[in-house]
Design an enzyme around this catalytic site. Sequence first.
Site, PDB file in Angstrom:
ATOM      1  N   LYS A 195       0.011   3.687  -2.697  1.00  0.00           N
ATOM      2  CA  LYS A 195      -1.108   4.620  -2.597  1.00  0.00           C
ATOM      3  C   LYS A 195      -0.637   6.069  -2.525  1.00  0.00           C
ATOM      4  CE  LYS A 195      -4.735   1.698  -0.531  1.00  0.00           C
ATOM      5  NZ  LYS A 195      -4.147   0.379  -0.312  1.00  0.00           N
ATOM      6  N   SER A 207      -5.904   3.171   4.535  1.00  0.00           N
ATOM      7  CA  SER A 207      -5.379   2.372   3.427  1.00  0.00           C
ATOM      8  C   SER A 207      -6.462   1.561   2.736  1.00  0.00           C
ATOM      9  CB  SER A 207      -4.271   1.437   3.924  1.00  0.00           C
ATOM     10  OG  SER A 207      -3.443   1.037   2.854  1.00  0.00           O
ATOM     11  N   SER A 220       0.794  -1.234   0.000  1.00  0.00           N
ATOM     12  CA  SER A 220       0.000   0.000   0.000  1.00  0.00           C
ATOM     13  C   SER A 220       0.825   1.281   0.000  1.00  0.00           C
ATOM     14  CB  SER A 220      -0.957   0.012   1.193  1.00  0.00           C
ATOM     15  OG  SER A 220      -2.044  -0.856   0.967  1.00  0.00           O
TER      16      SER A 220
END
Length: 374
Positions: A83, A135, A80
């Site tokens: 992101k 997340s 993640s």
Amino acid sequence: PPSPVDSSEEPPPGEPSPAPPPVPDTPAGGERMDECGPVLPAGAPQPPEGLTAASWLVHDLDTGEVVAAHHPHGRYRPASLVKTLLALVTLDGLRADEIVVPTEEDANQECTCVGIVAGAEYTVDQLLHALLMRSGNDVAHALATALGGVKLTVRQMNELAIELGATDTHVATPSGLDGPGMMTSAYDMSVIFNHAMRQPRYAEAVATKEIMFPGGPGEEDFPVRNDNRLWGSYPGFLGGKTGFTDDARHTYAGAAERDGTRLAVVLLRAEQRPVRVAEQARQLFDYGFTLATGEGTDAVGTVTTEPSTPEPSDAAAGAADDGTGAGDGAVAAAGTGEQDPFGTTGWIVTLVVTVLVIAGLFVAHRRGLLRRPE
């Protein structure tokens, strides 16, 4: 990166796996950034015991100086942490007050999820906070849809990575879920995180501890809390991003300030045992501040976000049709124009064949005339 443990990186039927980004002749960040073990200043103490990350890097957010690192250009999966690239593309492409209405596909993504509701209305600012604090993979997909679709968004994320000089990075999904060719390095994520922390809206979002998030039509709002364990436990903590997948293992990026010095820590492919990843980050912050404020300690490299336009290679060309559009973006960012897929050679061959066919028809016609009965 190491081989995947599941089928998450298998390309769709009929599509090849993307080739990895080429390895540059000169490592980004300085000569010592090509070392594969600890990269430490002369005379520096050894890093903390118990670090499980395969790759890590500590750098000064303001000067870009790399304080210490381990295997900085080793290529691993970001989970993640990717992101952050999605957030940067979102900041550039969508207004904070713009309304996003998620689809069923957005809401039904593989979790971790925030819990968005298909058909409900959310502002981009609400989704951006939920993306970075919790997340949410559902939020990541919703933002990608709002930006024009997953394929276009992934392409833009790859283009931005190359623009920033993060040339170890290949994005396959907007959320960080593993996909064909997904990779980055501790150096690249440091470059990306450094650039993101210079964007006020990103820095504010990762520094937010809790928000009330819309619950959907007829439902009450609910709290979304920052999942970074250093909140409230590490003095001067500025925020960051965590990640995990089965293939990537645990990943981490964070920033902290002490006596006017701001450091960032990035860890890739870490394990929670014998020391939790948040504790490993804490130890690296302490270690980094000791080195950064010590007398006569020289930097071992530099994190820089100067634009990078490497020459296209066979590997880059091989990534150009990976099903995500990411390779197309990489080639375009490298300064190549749109190419005719048929190619110059193909047109020449076609012209020659056409001429031969016409000549053959002409000869056949002449023979027919000669053989025609009176």
